[in-house]
Design a protein around this motif. Structure first.
Motif, PDB file in Angstrom:
ATOM      1  N   GLU A 329       8.335  14.434  -1.709  1.00 56.78           N
ATOM      2  CA  GLU A 329       7.930  14.372  -0.309  1.00 56.78           C
ATOM      3  C   GLU A 329       6.473  14.781  -0.083  1.00 56.78           C
ATOM      4  O   GLU A 329       5.974  14.700   1.031  1.00 56.78           O
ATOM      5  N   THR A 330       5.784  15.220  -1.136  1.00 57.50           N
ATOM      6  CA  THR A 330       4.403  15.671  -0.986  1.00 57.50           C
ATOM      7  C   THR A 330       3.495  14.507  -0.577  1.00 57.50           C
ATOM      8  O   THR A 330       3.417  13.516  -1.306  1.00 57.50           O
ATOM      9  N   PRO A 331       2.792  14.578   0.555  1.00 51.83           N
ATOM     10  CA  PRO A 331       1.830  13.518   0.893  1.00 51.83           C
ATOM     11  C   PRO A 331       0.729  13.469  -0.163  1.00 51.83           C
ATOM     12  O   PRO A 331       0.354  14.499  -0.730  1.00 51.83           O
ATOM     13  N   LEU A 332       0.213  12.289  -0.437  1.00 49.22           N
ATOM     14  CA  LEU A 332      -0.787  12.162  -1.491  1.00 49.22           C
ATOM     15  C   LEU A 332      -2.026  13.002  -1.223  1.00 49.22           C
ATOM     16  O   LEU A 332      -2.653  13.515  -2.154  1.00 49.22           O
ATOM     17  N   GLU A 333      -2.394  13.182   0.049  1.00 43.63           N
ATOM     18  CA  GLU A 333      -3.573  13.997   0.334  1.00 43.63           C
ATOM     19  C   GLU A 333      -3.332  15.474   0.047  1.00 43.63           C
ATOM     20  O   GLU A 333      -4.283  16.267   0.025  1.00 43.63           O
ATOM     21  N   GLU A 334      -2.068  15.866  -0.177  1.00 45.31           N
ATOM     22  CA  GLU A 334      -1.754  17.238  -0.552  1.00 45.31           C
ATOM     23  C   GLU A 334      -1.359  17.349  -2.024  1.00 45.31           C
ATOM     24  O   GLU A 334      -0.966  18.416  -2.493  1.00 45.31           O
ATOM     25  N   ALA A 335      -1.459  16.241  -2.754  1.00 41.01           N
ATOM     26  CA  ALA A 335      -1.076  16.219  -4.167  1.00 41.01           C
ATOM     27  C   ALA A 335      -2.269  16.611  -5.036  1.00 41.01           C
ATOM     28  O   ALA A 335      -3.354  16.930  -4.546  1.00 41.01           O
ATOM     29  N   SER A 336      -2.069  16.576  -6.338  1.00 38.65           N
ATOM     30  CA  SER A 336      -3.131  16.978  -7.273  1.00 38.65           C
ATOM     31  C   SER A 336      -4.280  15.981  -7.247  1.00 38.65           C
ATOM     32  O   SER A 336      -4.120  14.806  -6.875  1.00 38.65           O
ATOM     33  N   GLY A 337      -5.451  16.444  -7.668  1.00 36.13           N
ATOM     34  CA  GLY A 337      -6.607  15.572  -7.727  1.00 36.13           C
ATOM     35  C   GLY A 337      -6.395  14.398  -8.666  1.00 36.13           C
ATOM     36  O   GLY A 337      -6.878  13.285  -8.419  1.00 36.13           O
ATOM     37  N   LEU A 338      -5.662  14.618  -9.769  1.00 38.56           N
ATOM     38  CA  LEU A 338      -5.424  13.549 -10.738  1.00 38.56           C
ATOM     39  C   LEU A 338      -4.549  12.454 -10.136  1.00 38.56           C
ATOM     40  O   LEU A 338      -4.788  11.259 -10.348  1.00 38.56           O
ATOM     41  N   MET A 339      -3.537  12.843  -9.363  1.00 37.80           N
ATOM     42  CA  MET A 339      -2.692  11.857  -8.694  1.00 37.80           C
ATOM     43  C   MET A 339      -3.499  11.076  -7.656  1.00 37.80           C
ATOM     44  O   MET A 339      -3.354   9.856  -7.523  1.00 37.80           O
ATOM     45  N   GLN A 340      -4.367  11.773  -6.935  1.00 35.48           N
ATOM     46  CA  GLN A 340      -5.214  11.090  -5.956  1.00 35.48           C
ATOM     47  C   GLN A 340      -6.187  10.132  -6.644  1.00 35.48           C
ATOM     48  O   GLN A 340      -6.496   9.060  -6.106  1.00 35.48           O
ATOM     49  N   LEU A 341      -6.665  10.506  -7.826  1.00 31.69           N
ATOM     50  CA  LEU A 341      -7.585   9.645  -8.569  1.00 31.69           C
ATOM     51  C   LEU A 341      -6.896   8.333  -8.950  1.00 31.69           C
ATOM     52  O   LEU A 341      -7.499   7.252  -8.855  1.00 31.69           O
ATOM     53  N   VAL A 342      -5.655   8.397  -9.388  1.00 31.57           N
ATOM     54  CA  VAL A 342      -4.920   7.180  -9.743  1.00 31.57           C
ATOM     55  C   VAL A 342      -4.740   6.288  -8.512  1.00 31.57           C
ATOM     56  O   VAL A 342      -4.931   5.069  -8.561  1.00 31.57           O
ATOM     57  N   ASP A 343      -4.366   6.905  -7.402  1.00 31.05           N
ATOM     58  CA  ASP A 343      -4.196   6.149  -6.154  1.00 31.05           C
ATOM     59  C   ASP A 343      -5.500   5.447  -5.765  1.00 31.05           C
ATOM     60  O   ASP A 343      -5.513   4.255  -5.450  1.00 31.05           O
ATOM     61  N   ARG A 344      -6.597   6.186  -5.791  1.00 30.27           N
ATOM     62  CA  ARG A 344      -7.886   5.617  -5.407  1.00 30.27           C
ATOM     63  C   ARG A 344      -8.315   4.523  -6.386  1.00 30.27           C
ATOM     64  O   ARG A 344      -8.878   3.484  -5.983  1.00 30.27           O
ATOM     65  N   ALA A 345      -8.069   4.731  -7.677  1.00 23.18           N
ATOM     66  CA  ALA A 345      -8.443   3.751  -8.688  1.00 23.18           C
ATOM     67  C   ALA A 345      -7.682   2.441  -8.501  1.00 23.18           C
ATOM     68  O   ALA A 345      -8.255   1.344  -8.617  1.00 23.18           O
ATOM     69  N   LEU A 346      -6.395   2.526  -8.212  1.00 22.10           N
ATOM     70  CA  LEU A 346      -5.605   1.305  -7.988  1.00 22.10           C
ATOM     71  C   LEU A 346      -6.093   0.557  -6.753  1.00 22.10           C
ATOM     72  O   LEU A 346      -6.180  -0.675  -6.744  1.00 22.10           O
ATOM     73  N   ARG A 347      -6.406   1.291  -5.700  1.00 18.98           N
ATOM     74  CA  ARG A 347      -6.930   0.642  -4.492  1.00 18.98           C
ATOM     75  C   ARG A 347      -8.254  -0.052  -4.799  1.00 18.98           C
ATOM     76  O   ARG A 347      -8.488  -1.190  -4.369  1.00 18.98           O
ATOM     77  N   GLU A 348      -9.121   0.643  -5.527  1.00 20.80           N
ATOM     78  CA  GLU A 348     -10.426   0.077  -5.861  1.00 20.80           C
ATOM     79  C   GLU A 348     -10.278  -1.152  -6.761  1.00 20.80           C
ATOM     80  O   GLU A 348     -11.074  -2.095  -6.675  1.00 20.80           O
ATOM     81  N   ALA A 349      -9.263  -1.142  -7.625  1.00 23.10           N
ATOM     82  CA  ALA A 349      -9.036  -2.273  -8.534  1.00 23.10           C
ATOM     83  C   ALA A 349      -8.405  -3.458  -7.827  1.00 23.10           C
ATOM     84  O   ALA A 349      -8.331  -4.559  -8.395  1.00 23.10           O
ATOM     85  N   GLY A 350      -7.946  -3.256  -6.596  1.00 25.07           N
ATOM     86  CA  GLY A 350      -7.397  -4.358  -5.813  1.00 25.07           C
ATOM     87  C   GLY A 350      -5.895  -4.491  -5.835  1.00 25.07           C
ATOM     88  O   GLY A 350      -5.355  -5.529  -5.434  1.00 25.07           O
ATOM     89  N   ALA A 351      -5.167  -3.475  -6.295  1.00 18.19           N
ATOM     90  CA  ALA A 351      -3.707  -3.559  -6.369  1.00 18.19           C
ATOM     91  C   ALA A 351      -3.099  -3.644  -4.970  1.00 18.19           C
ATOM     92  O   ALA A 351      -3.430  -2.848  -4.093  1.00 18.19           O
ATOM     93  N   GLY A 352      -2.233  -4.627  -4.773  1.00 17.23           N
ATOM     94  CA  GLY A 352      -1.534  -4.790  -3.504  1.00 17.23           C
ATOM     95  C   GLY A 352      -0.146  -4.207  -3.562  1.00 17.23           C
ATOM     96  O   GLY A 352       0.342  -3.803  -4.619  1.00 17.23           O
ATOM     97  N   VAL A 353       0.521  -4.185  -2.428  1.00 17.75           N
ATOM     98  CA  VAL A 353       1.828  -3.539  -2.335  1.00 17.75           C
ATOM     99  C   VAL A 353       2.886  -4.249  -3.166  1.00 17.75           C
ATOM    100  O   VAL A 353       3.884  -3.631  -3.574  1.00 17.75           O
TER     101      VAL A 353
END
Length: 520
Positions: A329-353
């Motif tokens: 249930e942890t929101p990503l903005e409250e998760a670890s920096g490494l988890m946020q990095l993966v999220d940001r990297a996928l968005r930057e790479a163009g991954a869709g839902v």
């Protein structure tokens, strides 16, 4: 007669133990995987399916035995009539009587064999069901014994209140009790097994502490304190496109993880001395498949040991606490920096839902991958199809959707997967565990925690997974994400991080109102 009975007993003994051997339970849990080999531990879900299938077969074979018995009874009057009447009429009738009698003897043999096979299937089902449980219980028992000195150490140190004499007493008690337990177990099971249980036992008393700390961390961040956010995020490398010549497998994923770790080292070095650079890196492979669709393979390296104590490196030793205390249930903005990095990297790479995503990670990277696979927020953003971890603690990450394939690779001499408590439990009933023995460890203390260890085991893992339907399904998950003829580009992303406090809205509003009054 005694020879026949001895053969039957040996056959029953072999048959009763065969299911336990086929699960790999005892070999895996006791660390007796042959050197250079790997063994696949079937998921709990698959074991339930297997036992149900054995139970169905058991009932069918028993029904065959009953049917054979009914035929034998039905032929009794006919045999008696032919023997006592028609046999005196013609020699052919006498021969027919003998043939019928032989057929009835065969029916008796078939009936007994069918009944015997039905009982053996029942034994097999029971053995198969209990193999994993018994092995886990035995190993957990050894781990619990090895946890006693750690309980003494932590308990005495806690009650000492930092008093030097109390700390010395705690250390002395730990040395005496721990040494005695280790020597006794080493004499019983060997030094390697005793060392593994010692390491696993250290995590047992920490399990409740980890849960308490996790609740405290989540509560504090939910209040807006001690949050982590990325800084200096950017793409640092884009590889030339390459075309895959064959289907991917576990070896493909593990090799990509090794490359991601190498990229982390190279780009850290490019920014300054290793012990001063606080940057984490992840690789995202963008896969353009032959059918025109796109998928993504994420490779997350392990802990940055060159700058362990960094407060701003998303994959330093400090970030392990974040990784191990995250909840679904942890929101990503409250998760670890490494988890946020993966999220940001996928968005930057163009991954869709709807684009298929496979998460892979080594050590702490695997912890981040499992944390993301269980995270509700992340699951709404991406279509995670599978998770592959190597040398990672995974027992604390429960709740992965059953539709997501989960594959864990471990080496019997790698102690890291047991460090966070939870022992050998993979954490999810549908997870498949591949345990290898590369034989890289030649010292008295087991330590094969390296990316190279899992590259050596990967090819054997592909072969062993191909032997079972469940294993082939996990291979198919990788092959569908990276099929032959795909065009692959690897993007390397880097970021640092910082902690901050998010003030409540009411507090920010009162400060703004005070500012307006001053302006007026």
């Amino acid at each position: 007669m005694s020879g026949v009975l001895g053969t039957e007993l040996r056959e029953w003994g072999i048959f009763a133990m065969a299911p336990a051997r086929s699960t790999g339970a005892f070999a895996i849990d006791f660390g007796t995987v042959p050197e250079g080999a790997v063994m696949v531990r079937a998921s709990s879900v698959q074991q339930k399916i297997d036992t149900e299938e054995i139970h169905r077969l058991e009932k069918e074979v028993a029904a065959v035995g009953e049917a054979v018995g009914e035929v034998w009874l039905a032929t009794a009057p006919l045999v008696a009539e032919v023997q006592h009447f028609w046999a005196h009429v013609a020699p052919e009738a006498a021969a027919a009587a003998h043939a019928l009698d032989d057929a009835r003897d065969l029916l008796v043999s078939l009936g007994v064999s069918a009944a015997d096979d039905a009982v053996k299937l029942r034994v097999a089902r029971t053995s198969y069901e209990q193999a994993e449980h018994l092995a886990e219980t035995l190993v957990s028992g050894f781990n619990a014994v090895h946890s006693v000195p750690y309980r003494l150490l932590f308990g005495t140190a806690l009650h000492s209140g930092g008093n030097p004499l109390g700390l010395m007493l705690a250390a002395g008690s730990f040395a005496v009790v721990g040494g005695s337990v280790f020597v006794a177990d080493a004499a019983l099971r060997g030094t390697g097994a005793a060392t593994r249980s010692t390491i696993a036992g250290s995590g047992v008393p920490l399990e409740n502490l980890r849960q308490d700390i996790g609740r405290a961390v989540r509560y504090r961040r939910g209040m807006g304190f001690g949050l982590v956010r990325l800084t200096d995020f950017r793409t640092v490398e884009t590889s030339e496109p390459r075309t895959t010549s064959g289907p991917a497998g576990v070896a493909t994923v593990v090799t990509s993880l090794k490359s991601a770790g190498d990229h982390d080292d190279v780009h850290d070095a490019a920014r300054g001395p290793q012990n001063q650079v606080s940057l984490a890196h992840v690789d995202v492979q963008v896969v353009d498949r032959p059918d025109g669709t796109r998928s993504y393979l994420v490779s997350i390296p392990g802990t940055d040991f060159d700058n362990l104590t960094s407060r701003t490196d998303p994959n330093s030793a400090r970030s392990i606490l974040d990784a191990v205390t995250v909840s679904p249930e942890t929101p990503l903005e409250e998760a670890s920096g490494l988890m946020q990095l993966v999220d940001r990297a996928l968005r930057e790479a163009g991954a869709g839902v709807d684009d298929p995503v496979i998460l892979s990670g080594f050590s702490q990277g695997g912890m981040a991958a499992m944390g993301l696979a269980t995270n509700r927020d992340f699951g709404r953003r991406y279509s995670v199809r599978g998770v592959v971890t190597t040398g990672s603690p995974t027992s604390t990450y429960r709740g992965v959707d059953p539709g997501i394939k989960v594959l864990h690779l471990r080496d019997i001499d790698d102690p890291v997967p047991s460090l966070t408590g939870g022992g050998i439990d993979p954490g999810n009933e549908h997870a498949v565990v591949v345990v290898g023995n590369t034989g890289r460890n030649k010292g008295p203390v087991p330590m094969t925690h390296s990316a190279e260890t899992y590259i050596e085991a990967a090819a054997a893992a592909d072969r062993e997974l191909g032997r079972t339907a469940e294993g082939r399904a996990h291979l198919r998950m990788i092959q569908e994400a990276v099929p032959a003829g795909s065009t692959v580009r690897t993007l390397t992303f880097e970021a640092s991080s910082e902690t901050y406090d998010r003030r409540p809205a009411a507090e920010r509003g009162s400060e703004q109102a005070a500012g307006h009054r001053r302006d007026s």
